[in-house]
Write a protein that holds these residues in place. Structure first.
Motif, PDB file in Angstrom:
ATOM      1  N   UNK A 137     -25.070 -13.493 -31.832  1.00  0.00           N
ATOM      2  CA  UNK A 137     -25.900 -14.557 -32.403  1.00  0.00           C
ATOM      3  C   UNK A 137     -26.684 -15.244 -31.283  1.00  0.00           C
ATOM      4  N   UNK A 138     -27.788 -15.926 -31.660  1.00  0.00           N
ATOM      5  CA  UNK A 138     -28.627 -16.601 -30.667  1.00  0.00           C
ATOM      6  C   UNK A 138     -28.223 -18.050 -30.448  1.00  0.00           C
ATOM      7  N   UNK A 139     -27.702 -18.668 -31.498  1.00  0.00           N
ATOM      8  CA  UNK A 139     -27.329 -20.080 -31.348  1.00  0.00           C
ATOM      9  C   UNK A 139     -26.371 -20.514 -32.449  1.00  0.00           C
ATOM     10  N   UNK A 140     -25.758 -21.666 -32.212  1.00  0.00           N
ATOM     11  CA  UNK A 140     -24.915 -22.283 -33.245  1.00  0.00           C
ATOM     12  C   UNK A 140     -25.330 -23.735 -33.421  1.00  0.00           C
ATOM     13  N   UNK A 141     -25.332 -24.164 -34.675  1.00  0.00           N
ATOM     14  CA  UNK A 141     -25.569 -25.570 -35.003  1.00  0.00           C
ATOM     15  C   UNK A 141     -24.318 -26.078 -35.698  1.00  0.00           C
ATOM     16  N   UNK A 142     -23.842 -27.253 -35.273  1.00  0.00           N
ATOM     17  CA  UNK A 142     -22.621 -27.820 -35.853  1.00  0.00           C
ATOM     18  C   UNK A 142     -22.996 -29.144 -36.505  1.00  0.00           C
ATOM     19  N   UNK A 143     -22.489 -29.387 -37.703  1.00  0.00           N
ATOM     20  CA  UNK A 143     -22.946 -30.582 -38.432  1.00  0.00           C
ATOM     21  C   UNK A 143     -22.516 -31.892 -37.763  1.00  0.00           C
ATOM     22  N   UNK A 195     -33.642 -12.987 -35.232  1.00  0.00           N
ATOM     23  CA  UNK A 195     -32.834 -14.117 -34.739  1.00  0.00           C
ATOM     24  C   UNK A 195     -31.624 -14.344 -35.656  1.00  0.00           C
ATOM     25  N   UNK A 196     -30.490 -14.526 -35.042  1.00  0.00           N
ATOM     26  CA  UNK A 196     -29.275 -14.814 -35.815  1.00  0.00           C
ATOM     27  C   UNK A 196     -28.767 -16.202 -35.415  1.00  0.00           C
ATOM     28  N   UNK A 197     -28.723 -17.102 -36.379  1.00  0.00           N
ATOM     29  CA  UNK A 197     -28.225 -18.458 -36.126  1.00  0.00           C
ATOM     30  C   UNK A 197     -26.979 -18.715 -36.954  1.00  0.00           C
ATOM     31  N   UNK A 198     -26.104 -19.517 -36.378  1.00  0.00           N
ATOM     32  CA  UNK A 198     -24.872 -19.880 -37.092  1.00  0.00           C
ATOM     33  C   UNK A 198     -24.914 -21.370 -37.408  1.00  0.00           C
ATOM     34  N   UNK A 199     -24.510 -21.721 -38.614  1.00  0.00           N
ATOM     35  CA  UNK A 199     -24.377 -23.129 -38.991  1.00  0.00           C
ATOM     36  C   UNK A 199     -22.921 -23.383 -39.358  1.00  0.00           C
ATOM     37  N   UNK A 200     -22.264 -24.217 -38.551  1.00  0.00           N
ATOM     38  CA  UNK A 200     -20.863 -24.551 -38.810  1.00  0.00           C
ATOM     39  C   UNK A 200     -20.819 -25.876 -39.564  1.00  0.00           C
ATOM     40  N   UNK A 201     -20.273 -25.875 -40.771  1.00  0.00           N
ATOM     41  CA  UNK A 201     -20.240 -27.122 -41.544  1.00  0.00           C
ATOM     42  C   UNK A 201     -18.803 -27.608 -41.751  1.00  0.00           C
ATOM     43  N   UNK A 202     -18.681 -28.910 -41.945  1.00  0.00           N
ATOM     44  CA  UNK A 202     -17.375 -29.518 -42.200  1.00  0.00           C
ATOM     45  C   UNK A 202     -16.524 -29.662 -40.946  1.00  0.00           C
ATOM     46  N   UNK A 203     -17.162 -29.617 -39.767  1.00  0.00           N
ATOM     47  CA  UNK A 203     -16.405 -29.731 -38.511  1.00  0.00           C
ATOM     48  C   UNK A 203     -15.830 -31.142 -38.360  1.00  0.00           C
ATOM     49  N   UNK A 204     -14.527 -31.213 -38.116  1.00  0.00           N
ATOM     50  CA  UNK A 204     -13.867 -32.492 -37.886  1.00  0.00           C
ATOM     51  C   UNK A 204     -13.417 -32.567 -36.423  1.00  0.00           C
ATOM     52  N   UNK A 205     -13.925 -33.578 -35.718  1.00  0.00           N
ATOM     53  CA  UNK A 205     -13.586 -33.754 -34.298  1.00  0.00           C
ATOM     54  C   UNK A 205     -12.065 -33.842 -34.164  1.00  0.00           C
ATOM     55  N   UNK A 206     -11.516 -33.243 -33.156  1.00  0.00           N
ATOM     56  CA  UNK A 206     -10.067 -33.275 -32.974  1.00  0.00           C
ATOM     57  C   UNK A 206      -9.443 -32.117 -33.728  1.00  0.00           C
ATOM     58  N   UNK A 207      -9.320 -32.283 -35.025  1.00  0.00           N
ATOM     59  CA  UNK A 207      -8.627 -31.290 -35.852  1.00  0.00           C
ATOM     60  C   UNK A 207      -9.226 -29.877 -35.744  1.00  0.00           C
ATOM     61  N   UNK A 208     -10.559 -29.779 -35.749  1.00  0.00           N
ATOM     62  CA  UNK A 208     -11.192 -28.458 -35.758  1.00  0.00           C
ATOM     63  C   UNK A 208     -11.653 -27.996 -34.375  1.00  0.00           C
ATOM     64  N   UNK A 209     -11.301 -28.758 -33.355  1.00  0.00           N
ATOM     65  CA  UNK A 209     -11.824 -28.493 -32.008  1.00  0.00           C
ATOM     66  C   UNK A 209     -11.687 -27.040 -31.605  1.00  0.00           C
ATOM     67  N   UNK A 210     -10.471 -26.508 -31.727  1.00  0.00           N
ATOM     68  CA  UNK A 210     -10.255 -25.149 -31.222  1.00  0.00           C
ATOM     69  C   UNK A 210     -10.837 -24.085 -32.151  1.00  0.00           C
ATOM     70  N   UNK A 211     -10.706 -24.271 -33.444  1.00  0.00           N
ATOM     71  CA  UNK A 211     -11.272 -23.278 -34.379  1.00  0.00           C
ATOM     72  C   UNK A 211     -12.800 -23.233 -34.220  1.00  0.00           C
ATOM     73  N   UNK A 212     -13.436 -24.402 -34.166  1.00  0.00           N
ATOM     74  CA  UNK A 212     -14.903 -24.416 -34.026  1.00  0.00           C
ATOM     75  C   UNK A 212     -15.319 -23.825 -32.676  1.00  0.00           C
ATOM     76  N   UNK A 255     -26.129 -15.110 -20.548  1.00  0.00           N
ATOM     77  CA  UNK A 255     -26.767 -15.071 -21.868  1.00  0.00           C
ATOM     78  C   UNK A 255     -27.567 -16.324 -22.152  1.00  0.00           C
ATOM     79  N   UNK A 256     -28.285 -16.310 -23.289  1.00  0.00           N
ATOM     80  CA  UNK A 256     -29.171 -17.427 -23.645  1.00  0.00           C
ATOM     81  C   UNK A 256     -28.693 -18.178 -24.882  1.00  0.00           C
TER      82      UNK A 256
END
Lengths: 169, 169
Positions: free
Chosen positions: A30-36, A1-18, A55-56
């Motif tokens: 990857x199987x999933x992403x978790x955003x802080x 299983x490959x999971x991604x954890x995105x940290x430091x996400x700022x609503x608005x500013x990081x919308x497109x990059x995230x 996909x799942x």
């Protein structure tokens, strides 16, 4: 299983990059992403892509980053321009264990460097977490992401000019 | 010579994605980027990175995209999720000729598909032009971008925990 954890996400500013980070995670196996930070818009956006293109892949937002790293049963990898060279690191990571790949935004708190089993750099020049994740997953999966079947309602076929799209909607 | 042409750039909305495209171009071995829309802020931003981190990467904005493609003496490659598979295309492209890599934003005008010598897809799933450019350049340069020396005022050394930064400023 490959999971991604995105940290430091700022609503608005990081919308497109995230969003790009999440789409790369999905496309490169990857199987999933978790955003802080809780962000319903990004959740809806990615879920809509999954519904159409298959996909799942799963997305959760509003996840406690520190707890997620602490409780991870498997290997944790932090992508950072300050880390060890990708070519050396990628061989050491046991691909049979579940792997959590941590992708930061602009400022990453020191605990991430400390807690991660591996701090890995995709080159030591400033560029992009989107690119770093794609290149890391390409090497880590040994290019196997290209074989992944998504069985979506929309399927795009390789084509030298124009667009070939199969729509089962 | 490897040049990047970023088309469909919208000031404000695409600021961060186009910046990531430019930084990836520089880090993964391209010589310059041309952006269709004039945008002094992005120019300053990338020039500042070059000044600190080194190398001879160049940026121009306000470039006529159609003329640039038409007048290009060498090979033109358009990265698109609708294109031919990367694995097949990359072998066909003559690396001895100057190559222009065209990277679109959301909507790409049909003339680009028609005029490009190669339409290449980095996977046929939706993801990111930032990721597509990085993975394409990695394959096209056969990983040689990792050996590039930038001789910048700031140099980051690979490190398993924390940060090792040499500053000659």
């Amino acid at each position: 299983m490959i999971s991604i954890l995105r940290i430091g996400h700022r609503i608005g500013r990081d919308k497109r990059i995230t969003t790009h980070v999440a789409l790369v995670a999905r496309a490169f196996g990857a199987d999933n992403i978790m955003i802080d930070t809780a962000d319903a818009k990004i959740e809806d956006n990615i879920k809509s892509t999954c519904k159409r293109f298959g996909g799942n892949f799963k997305i959760d937002t509003g996840v406690n980053a520190k707890k997620t790293i602490k409780n991870w049963k498997g290997t944790t990898v932090h992508l950072t321009m300050y880390g060890e060279k990708l070519e050396n690191s990628v061989k050491k990571i046991n691909a049979k264990k579940d792997v959590l790949i941590i992708v930061g935004a602009e400022k990453v708190p020191p605990y991430v460097y400390e807690m991660a089993d591996y701090n890995v750099s995709v080159g030591n020049q400033p560029h992009s977490e989107v690119a770093a994740l794609a290149v890391f997953l390409d090497k880590f999966t040994d290019g196997k992401w290209t074989d992944k079947k998504f069985n979506g309602k929309i399927e795009i076929l390789p084509c030298d000019k124009g667009k070939k799209v199969i729509s089962k909607e």
